[in-house]
Design an enzyme around this catalytic site. Structure first.
Site, PDB file in Angstrom:
ATOM      1  N   CYS A 186      -1.362  16.718 -50.099  1.00 62.20           N
ATOM      2  CA  CYS A 186      -0.492  16.149 -51.297  1.00 62.20           C
ATOM      3  C   CYS A 186      -1.156  16.788 -52.573  1.00 62.20           C
ATOM      4  O   CYS A 186      -2.403  16.772 -52.712  1.00 62.20           O
ATOM      5  CB  CYS A 186      -0.531  14.686 -51.223  1.00 62.20           C
ATOM      6  SG  CYS A 186       0.560  14.250 -52.566  1.00 62.20           S
ATOM      7  N   HIS A 216       8.048  13.128 -46.760  1.00 60.74           N
ATOM      8  CA  HIS A 216       6.877  12.800 -47.646  1.00 60.74           C
ATOM      9  C   HIS A 216       7.192  12.726 -49.039  1.00 60.74           C
ATOM     10  O   HIS A 216       6.840  11.613 -49.655  1.00 60.74           O
ATOM     11  CB  HIS A 216       6.141  14.124 -47.505  1.00 60.74           C
ATOM     12  CG  HIS A 216       4.858  14.229 -48.412  1.00 60.74           C
ATOM     13  ND1 HIS A 216       3.655  14.286 -47.682  1.00 60.74           N
ATOM     14  CD2 HIS A 216       4.618  14.316 -49.656  1.00 60.74           C
ATOM     15  CE1 HIS A 216       2.634  14.499 -48.762  1.00 60.74           C
ATOM     16  NE2 HIS A 216       3.432  14.398 -50.021  1.00 60.74           N
ATOM     17  N   GLU A 217       8.205  13.357 -49.482  1.00 59.37           N
ATOM     18  CA  GLU A 217       8.553  13.266 -50.981  1.00 59.37           C
ATOM     19  C   GLU A 217       9.431  12.038 -51.426  1.00 59.37           C
ATOM     20  O   GLU A 217       9.174  11.538 -52.075  1.00 59.37           O
ATOM     21  CB  GLU A 217       9.531  14.645 -51.519  1.00 59.37           C
ATOM     22  CG  GLU A 217       8.935  16.007 -51.200  1.00 59.37           C
ATOM     23  CD  GLU A 217       7.521  15.939 -51.888  1.00 59.37           C
ATOM     24  OE1 GLU A 217       6.819  15.311 -52.817  1.00 59.37           O
ATOM     25  OE2 GLU A 217       6.608  16.807 -51.481  1.00 59.37           O
TER      26      GLU A 217
END
Ligand code: NI
Length: 174
Positions: A94, A136-137
């Site tokens: 990330c 994830h986003e």
């Protein structure tokens, strides 16, 4: 267009929930361009607006490989409508958590409803890397980070290590 600074842990902004976008106006379009430029600059494949400190539900993604033509997709107010039972595992990093990779298991396929840069409602079936990246986003938009998949003890140790390395104190011998 401009490259923005990416905020990193333990910045509390990363834990906040982003607000839905009411209308896709000039500000949002400019933000999307800046997010893409920032993402490409830092060699990411996805970036959420909160990572540049803006609490709007906007995500940009490009999972094309470097030999392929760029495939930028922007998602405004994305909502996951359905997921597969089948899962896939990627080692995820990330841009807001330097030098950290964590194996995370997520649904392999997801169907997402979102608004595109022209304000049109879209539905997209995502598989593989795109599916994982999108999940994830969207986690970012809800204030969740990959380190939240770890135990509190491991998470605290990791944040301590990152904070320490960012301060980079001068080493002395006395
Ligand atoms: Ni991230």
């Amino acid at each position: 267009m401009s490259i923005k600074d990416i905020i990193t842990v333990p910045d509390e902004t990363l834990k906040k929930i982003s607000d839905p976008v009411e209308k896709v106006g000039e500000n949002e379009k400019k933000l999307i361009k800046d997010l893409f430029e920032t993402m490409y600059n830092f060699k990411g494949i996805g970036l959420a607006a909160v990572q540049v400190g803006i609490l709007k539900r906007i995500i940009v993604i490009d999972v094309s490989t470097k030999d392929e033509k760029k495939e930028p997709i922007s998602f405004i107010n994305p909502i996951i409508k359905s997921v597969s039972n089948e899962t896939s595992i990627y080692e995820e990093g990330c841009l807001s958590i330097p030098d950290t990779f964590i194996e995370i298991e997520r649904p392999k396929i997801c169907e997402v409803e979102y608004i595109d840069i022209n304000g049109k409602k879209k539905l997209l079936n995502c598989d593989g890397l795109l599916s994982t990246c999108l999940q994830h986003e969207i986690n970012h938009l809800d204030g969740k980070l990959i380190i939240d998949h770890l135990s509190k003890l491991k998470r605290d140790m990791l944040i301590k290590r990152i904070t320490k390395s960012q301060k980079n104190p001068e080493r002395i011998l006395v």
